[in-house]
Design a protein around this motif. Structure first.
Motif, PDB file in Angstrom:
ATOM      1  N   LEU A 140       0.830  -1.205   0.000  1.00  0.00           N
ATOM      2  CA  LEU A 140       0.000   0.000   0.000  1.00  0.00           C
ATOM      3  C   LEU A 140       0.861   1.252   0.000  1.00  0.00           C
ATOM      4  O   LEU A 140       0.598   2.215  -0.730  1.00  0.00           O
ATOM      5  CB  LEU A 140      -0.937   0.002   1.207  1.00  0.00           C
ATOM      6  N   ALA A 141       1.921   1.262   0.800  1.00  0.00           N
ATOM      7  CA  ALA A 141       2.809   2.421   0.853  1.00  0.00           C
ATOM      8  C   ALA A 141       3.459   2.662  -0.509  1.00  0.00           C
ATOM      9  O   ALA A 141       3.564   3.810  -0.965  1.00  0.00           O
ATOM     10  CB  ALA A 141       3.882   2.226   1.926  1.00  0.00           C
ATOM     11  N   LYS A 142       3.872   1.578  -1.177  1.00  0.00           N
ATOM     12  CA  LYS A 142       4.461   1.734  -2.506  1.00  0.00           C
ATOM     13  C   LYS A 142       3.447   2.282  -3.497  1.00  0.00           C
ATOM     14  O   LYS A 142       3.758   3.164  -4.301  1.00  0.00           O
ATOM     15  CB  LYS A 142       4.992   0.386  -3.003  1.00  0.00           C
ATOM     16  N   ALA A 143       2.214   1.781  -3.452  1.00  0.00           N
ATOM     17  CA  ALA A 143       1.179   2.246  -4.366  1.00  0.00           C
ATOM     18  C   ALA A 143       0.837   3.709  -4.116  1.00  0.00           C
ATOM     19  O   ALA A 143       0.623   4.481  -5.061  1.00  0.00           O
ATOM     20  CB  ALA A 143      -0.068   1.379  -4.224  1.00  0.00           C
ATOM     21  N   GLU A 144       0.795   4.135  -2.838  1.00  0.00           N
ATOM     22  CA  GLU A 144       0.533   5.541  -2.520  1.00  0.00           C
ATOM     23  C   GLU A 144       1.653   6.432  -3.039  1.00  0.00           C
ATOM     24  O   GLU A 144       1.396   7.532  -3.529  1.00  0.00           O
ATOM     25  CB  GLU A 144       0.370   5.719  -1.012  1.00  0.00           C
ATOM     26  N   GLU A 155       1.190   9.426  -5.717  1.00  0.00           N
ATOM     27  CA  GLU A 155       1.627  10.796  -5.449  1.00  0.00           C
ATOM     28  C   GLU A 155       2.558  11.303  -6.553  1.00  0.00           C
ATOM     29  O   GLU A 155       2.412  12.440  -7.027  1.00  0.00           O
ATOM     30  CB  GLU A 155       2.343  10.875  -4.105  1.00  0.00           C
ATOM     31  N   ARG A 156       3.508  10.468  -6.986  1.00  0.00           N
ATOM     32  CA  ARG A 156       4.423  10.884  -8.050  1.00  0.00           C
ATOM     33  C   ARG A 156       3.667  11.183  -9.339  1.00  0.00           C
ATOM     34  O   ARG A 156       3.962  12.147 -10.039  1.00  0.00           O
ATOM     35  CB  ARG A 156       5.483   9.797  -8.291  1.00  0.00           C
ATOM     36  N   ILE A 159       1.795  14.493  -9.009  1.00  0.00           N
ATOM     37  CA  ILE A 159       2.739  15.605  -9.100  1.00  0.00           C
ATOM     38  C   ILE A 159       3.176  15.798 -10.547  1.00  0.00           C
ATOM     39  O   ILE A 159       3.236  16.933 -11.040  1.00  0.00           O
ATOM     40  CB  ILE A 159       3.953  15.367  -8.177  1.00  0.00           C
ATOM     41  N   ALA A 160       3.446  14.704 -11.240  1.00  0.00           N
ATOM     42  CA  ALA A 160       3.860  14.809 -12.643  1.00  0.00           C
ATOM     43  C   ALA A 160       2.762  15.450 -13.479  1.00  0.00           C
ATOM     44  O   ALA A 160       3.033  16.300 -14.345  1.00  0.00           O
ATOM     45  CB  ALA A 160       4.213  13.425 -13.188  1.00  0.00           C
ATOM     46  N   ARG A 161       1.504  15.066 -13.240  1.00  0.00           N
ATOM     47  CA  ARG A 161       0.392  15.655 -13.979  1.00  0.00           C
ATOM     48  C   ARG A 161       0.289  17.153 -13.704  1.00  0.00           C
ATOM     49  O   ARG A 161       0.126  17.953 -14.633  1.00  0.00           O
ATOM     50  CB  ARG A 161      -0.918  14.960 -13.599  1.00  0.00           C
TER      51      ARG A 161
END
Length: 150
Positions: A33-37, A41-42, A45-47
C-alpha cells in the motif's frame, strides 16, 4: 486429563501460527500500500507539473493554486504531507500534524522570549543581596547569561 490439556495446547499452537501468518500478510499488504501511494503521489505531481509547464510562463504568485487538498480528517499510516504551494494552510494537514506544528511554533516563541530576556541583562537580585532559595535567586538562575550564579 492429559489428553484434554494436549488438545487445548494444540489448538493454542494452531491459533498462534494463524496469528503470525496474518501479521506477516498484514505487513506485506501495508508495504505494498505504501508503494502504491508513493506511485500515485508521483503521478499526481507529474500531472500537475505538466499542466503548469503547458500553461505557459505565468507566475505562481499571480494565480491561486488550481486545487487545494481537502481538509484532512485523521492521520493515516504513511500519510503524505502535501508539498507547500501558495495558498496552502495548516488545515491540509492531519489534526495530529497540526498539533505538532502548534507545539513547535509555541516552543519557538518561548525560545525567542527567553533570548530577548537574556539579552536584556541580569534582572534585579542578581547582585550581592540575593540569597539561595529566595525570589531573587530563582530569577537569577533562570537567566542563561545573567550573573555568575546558577
Amino acid at each position: 486429563m492429559a489428553s484434554v490439556m494436549g488438545l487445548l495446547e494444540a489448538r493454542e499452537t494452531a491459533a498462534q501460527v494463524r496469528v503470525e501468518e496474518l501479521r506477516e500478510e498484514a505487513e506485506r499488504v501495508l508495504a505494498e500500500l505504501a508503494k502504491a501511494e508513493a506511485v500515485l503521489e508521483r503521478r499526481a505531481i507529474a500531472r500537475l507539473e505538466l499542466a503548469e509547464a503547458l500553461s505557459g510562463p505565468e507566475s505562481e504568485a499571480d494565480h491561486p493554486p488550481e486545487s487545494v487538498p481537502a481538509v484532512a480528517e485523521a492521520p493515516v499510516a504513511g500519510s503524505v504531507v502535501p508539498h507547500w504551494r501558495v495558498g496552502l494552510t495548516m488545515e491540509v494537514l492531519a489534526p495530529d500534524y497540526q498539533r505538532l506544528v502548534g507545539v513547535l511554533e509555541a516552543e519557538a516563541e518561548a525560545e525567542a522570549e527567553a533570548e530577548a530576556e537574556a539579552e536584556a541583562g541580569p534582572g534585579p537580585g542578581c547582585g550581592r543581596g540575593s540569597w539561595p532559595g529566595g525570589w531573587a535567586w530563582s530569577r537569577c538562575r533562570r537567566r542563561p547569561r545573567g550573573c555568575g550564579r546558577r
